[in-house]
Every structure is written in structure tokens, then in C-alpha cells.
Design an enzyme around this catalytic site. Structure first.
Site, PDB file in Angstrom:
ATOM      1  N   ASP A   1       0.823  -1.216   0.000  1.00 20.73           N
ATOM      2  CA  ASP A   1       0.000   0.000   0.000  1.00 20.73           C
ATOM      3  C   ASP A   1       0.860   1.270   0.000  1.00 20.73           C
ATOM      4  O   ASP A   1       0.340   2.369   0.160  1.00 20.73           O
ATOM      5  CB  ASP A   1      -0.958   0.003   1.195  1.00 20.73           C
ATOM      6  CG  ASP A   1      -0.227   0.009   2.546  1.00 20.73           C
ATOM      7  OD1 ASP A   1       1.025   0.021   2.569  1.00 20.73           O
ATOM      8  OD2 ASP A   1      -0.916   0.002   3.584  1.00 20.73           O
TER       9      ASP A   1
ATOM     10  N   HIS B   1       3.312   1.994   2.195  1.00 20.36           N
ATOM     11  CA  HIS B   1       3.813   2.482   3.479  1.00 20.36           C
ATOM     12  C   HIS B   1       5.342   2.353   3.565  1.00 20.36           C
ATOM     13  O   HIS B   1       5.941   1.498   2.920  1.00 20.36           O
ATOM     14  CB  HIS B   1       3.115   1.812   4.676  1.00 20.36           C
ATOM     15  CG  HIS B   1       3.420   0.372   4.886  1.00 20.36           C
ATOM     16  ND1 HIS B   1       2.484  -0.531   5.350  1.00 20.36           N
ATOM     17  CD2 HIS B   1       4.563  -0.351   4.737  1.00 20.36           C
ATOM     18  CE1 HIS B   1       3.050  -1.711   5.462  1.00 20.36           C
ATOM     19  NE2 HIS B   1       4.287  -1.638   5.099  1.00 20.36           N
TER      20      HIS B   1
ATOM     21  N   GLU C   1       1.355   4.392   7.377  1.00 18.01           N
ATOM     22  CA  GLU C   1       0.342   3.942   6.431  1.00 18.01           C
ATOM     23  C   GLU C   1      -0.156   5.118   5.589  1.00 18.01           C
ATOM     24  O   GLU C   1       0.127   6.277   5.901  1.00 18.01           O
ATOM     25  CB  GLU C   1      -0.822   3.306   7.213  1.00 18.01           C
ATOM     26  CG  GLU C   1      -0.435   2.045   7.996  1.00 18.01           C
ATOM     27  CD  GLU C   1      -0.213   0.809   7.105  1.00 18.01           C
ATOM     28  OE1 GLU C   1       0.117   0.953   5.912  1.00 18.01           O
ATOM     29  OE2 GLU C   1      -0.367  -0.313   7.631  1.00 18.01           O
TER      30      GLU C   1
END
Ligand code: PGA
Length: 262
Positions: free
Chosen positions: A136, A138, A143
Site C-alpha cells: 500500500d 507504506h 500507512e
């Protein structure tokens, strides 16, 4: 950002290890930021080999790890403490007191995080930070939508990260802690050099967005576009969604020999 595309994860990891080895030889008191996960394993194996076979000396090196799960004691099989000792520290000559990892059992987490930040400053700042990248986008456990100004703090993992990391917990997502302590993006950006590794097809999209997409907190790693010394070591699979691949190869192949530390 310097994009270094290698044939496979092993040659990418070996190239990254050469950058670290050069730093440690030039500056024996180097401060190195370290990462966990599957990605840096081959890098750590190469550093161990260099220590054993080439005398790479970590006795004056200080390390700071990016992150740790909240609630896992250091001896837990999946704690990042345990990971680091099993996969690197016990195989090299680092002084245990110089190997810093966030304390997932800290009673007062904000106070612990402030002390961790101070310890990095006291050590002289991080010379080189090793980074992986989540599917994602990160970095550390920052995050998507993490503040680019963030410092070490508690974060909640995304469901995607919990699912990605369940493989380390016997495939059981319920066993993956939801909270972590992570260096902030501001902390990572303060490192004098960032060295990111990404291997495999499931990182290709995040790599492309990081390198060629807009800088946006929805893709935390994209902030590295603003870092003055960021190197990205990727294999062919992780490079597969990049648009300017030919250019990156041309740049790398044409580097003067004195610049070719990787
Ligand atoms: P991985 O994790 O190396 O296990 O893929 C990378 C990350 O989450 O930063």
C-alpha cells in the site's frame, strides 16, 4: 531518486549491501536505520557474509530500527526485536546497547517515542536508512495518509498490512497486532541517505506510484521524491510497472566508475 534495477532480489540486495559496507568502512561510527520484513533478509545475509569473510566491522556502528508491534514482548517469535537478533545482530559484532529498536511494551508510548527521537539526535542523526515498501506504499509503518511531518509515534495498521503480515503469524490475521510504534516520515526524511528495496510483482504498483506518481500522503513512499539522496533497489518484477525503465537503466549503466558504489 536513483532507480537501480537488478536482475533479481539477490543481486539487488548485494548491491545495496555494498552501499552500506562502503559507509561503514568510511565512517566506522555510522548510524544506520534498519527495517524488517521479508525484503531485507538477503541484504542482511550479505552483510553477515561481509562481516565474516571481509572483516566488515560493526563494533562502533549504532542502529535504529524503524518500527515494532505494540504489545509484543522482545522475545516473541514475531517481534521485530527477535527478527533483528535472529537475522542480523547475533551474526555480526554489533554492541547490543547500540542496537535500538522501539519498545512495543512501553507503558507510556508517547514518552517512549519522544525518547527514541532524542536518541537518534544524540547519536548524530541517521546516516543511512534502509527501507522496504508495503504493497500500500507504506514506509516503516507509516500507512497511507500519514503526515509527511510525522515523528516516531503509535500508528494503527491498515487491514491490508494486517493481511500482508498474517503470513508471519501462521496465516492468522487475528494474531497480528493492530498497533505499532514507527519512526515518522519526518524522521525518515531526516536520514542523510535513504536506501529502499522492493522485490516482486506485488510491489510493482507501489513502486511505480512512488517513483512516477504525484507526491501524496496516500502513497507515503512518494515523499522520497523530495529526499536529496534516495536510492531504490528493485528487481525486474518490481520494476515492471515503471514507465521510464529504459532511462533508469541508461543512467545507471552510464555512471562514471567513481560513482558506481552499487
Ligand atoms: P515485506 O514488507 O518486506 O515483508 O514485503 C515491507 C514493508 O511492509 O515495509
Amino acid at each position: 531518486m536513483e532507480i537501480i534495477i537488478k536482475r533479481d532480489a539477490l543481486s539487488g540486495s548485494q548491491a545495496a549491501a555494498r552501499v552500506i559496507a562502503r559507509l561503514v568502512r568510511e565512517k566506522p561510527t555510522a548510524v544506520i536505520g534498519l527495517a524488517t520484513g521479508s525484503t531485507p533478509l538477503m541484504l542482511y545475509n550479505e552483510l553477515i557474509r561481509m562481516h565474516r569473510e571481509e572483516g566488515l566491522d560493526f563494533s562502533r556502528v549504532t542502529t535504529f530500527n524503524l518500527d515494532e508491534y505494540v504489545g509484543l514482548p522482545p522475545d516473541h517469535a514475531q517481534s521485530y526485536h527477535r527478527f533483528m537478533w535472529d537475522n542480523l545482530f547475533r551474526h555480526i559484532n554489533i554492541v547490543p546497547e547500540n542496537a535500538n529498536i522501539p519498545d512495543g511494551m512501553a507503558k507510556n508510548i508517547p514518552a517512549f517515542c519522544a525518547v527514541y527521537e532524542q536518541a537518534i539526535v544524540r547519536a548524530g542523526g541517521i546516516d543511512l536508512q534502509v527501507l522496504g515498501i508495503g504493497s500500500d506504499g507504506h514506509v516503516g509503518f507509516n500507512e497511507p495518509t500519514s503526515s509527511f511531518a510525522s515523528r516516531t509515534r503509535i500508528k494503527t495498521l491498515t487491514r491490508q498490512t494486517v493481511a500482508d503480515n498474517a503470513r508471519f503469524f501462521g496465516g492468522d490475521e487475528a494474531k497480528v497486532p493492530h498497533h505499532c510504534i514507527t519512526m515518522g516520515i519526518g524522521t525518515i526524511m531526516d536520514a542523510r541517505m535513504n536506501l529502499m528495496l522492493a522485490f516482486g510483482e506485488n510491489k510493482a504498483e507501489a513502486v511505480a506510484a512512488t517513483v512516477e506518481g504525484p507526491v501524496a500522503s496516500i502513497m507515503p513512499a512518494s515523499i522520497l521524491q523530495h529526499h536529496p539522496a534516495a536510492k531504490l533497489f528493485i528487481d525486474e518484477a518490481a520494476a515492471s510497472r515503471l514507465k521510464l525503465t529504459d532511462y533508469y537503466r541508461w543512467v545507471y549503466d552510464g555512471k562514471p566508475s567513481w560513482q558506481k558504489d552499487a
